[in-house]
Design an enzyme around this catalytic site. Structure first.
Site: not given
Ligand code: F6R
Length: 244
Positions: A67, A136, A138, A143
């Protein structure tokens, strides 16, 4: 789903790195799906170490990131492009032409998304997808909601995600409200998936994912329960609320 409970963050990072390195050794032109955020930072550091100390070779590896924030250019320090170059790409011998990250400045977003999926398909799909998980549920920026899209698309970030990710920005107002993300279909088609979760703030969602045995669009990561080859690596803190 295989579950590995690592002692701590370093152990988690080393285990994730070992899996990636062994897949690259088996298939030097591995198509590697990559994540950003705090969780994989240690894994990237370990991969860089293996490159320097043991000559782990990325010269044929092809990468696709999950992403990118919409509206941030490649040279914006908050963009995922910037993150990937700073934390990984510029320290190893992956070829620039083999690196793919959605373009957050695209005007024709639909065309960029279609091209992204076509490129992934052209390489035969993702061999190994590295994932983090949001509080959450994702994965990528898919989401929770009433439906999940299968293909790469533009998405609105939820308030939860904006709040969680504001730690990387000067203020919450600077966090982009939209992002381009791979869809659930592309992620689920990856031949192998490694999901990482570290720290107490991931304990709730990991318990929901691993204890409930239910699939719901309200928890996008739950779709991973349907995949044949997922390894979940959690540290003891992220595992602290697991019942099983
Ligand atoms: C990032 C992504 C997100 C993160 C998630 C956890 O490329 O796709 O799904 O993996 O938000 O983020 P952290 O590791 O910062 O807790």
């Amino acid at each position: 789903m295989d579950l590995i409970i690592a002692k701590d963050y370093l152990d988690l990072s080393r285990r994730a790195c070992r899996i990636i390195a062994s897949e690259i050794k088996k298939k030097p032109d591995l198509v590697l799906g990559l994540a950003t955020g705090s969780t994989p930072l240690g894994t990237y550091q370990e991969l860089v170490r293996l490159y320097r100390e043991e000559g782990l070779d990325f010269s044929q590896v092809v990468t696709f990131n999950l992403d990118e924030y919409y509206g941030l250019s490649k040279d914006n320090p908050q963009s995922y492009h910037y993150y990937m170059y700073e934390n990984f790409f510029k320290h190893v011998n992956v070829k620039p032409e083999n690196i793919h990250i959605p373009d957050g400045t695209a005007t024709d977003v639909e065309a960029v998304c279609r091209k992204y999926d076509e490129e992934i398909a052209r390489y035969g799909g993702i061999d190994l997808q590295l994932l983090g998980i949001g509080n959450n549920g994702h994965i990528g920026f898919n989401e929770p909601g009433d439906e999940l899209l299968t293909v790469t698309h533009m998405t609105e970030l939820t308030d939860d995600t904006i709040r969680a990710n504001s730690r990387f920005f000067n203020s919450i107002d600077e966090v982009p409200r939209k992002a381009i993300t791979m869809g659930l279909g592309t992620i689920m088609q990856a031949k192998k998936i490694v999901l990482l979760a570290s720290g107490k703030n991931k304990a709730g969602i990991m318990a929901e994912l691993l204890d409930e045995n239910a699939v719901s669009t309200k928890n996008p990561a739950s779709f991973l329960l349907l995949h044949k080859d997922v390894t979940v690596i959690v540290d003891e803190e992220a595992a602290s609320l697991l019942k099983k």
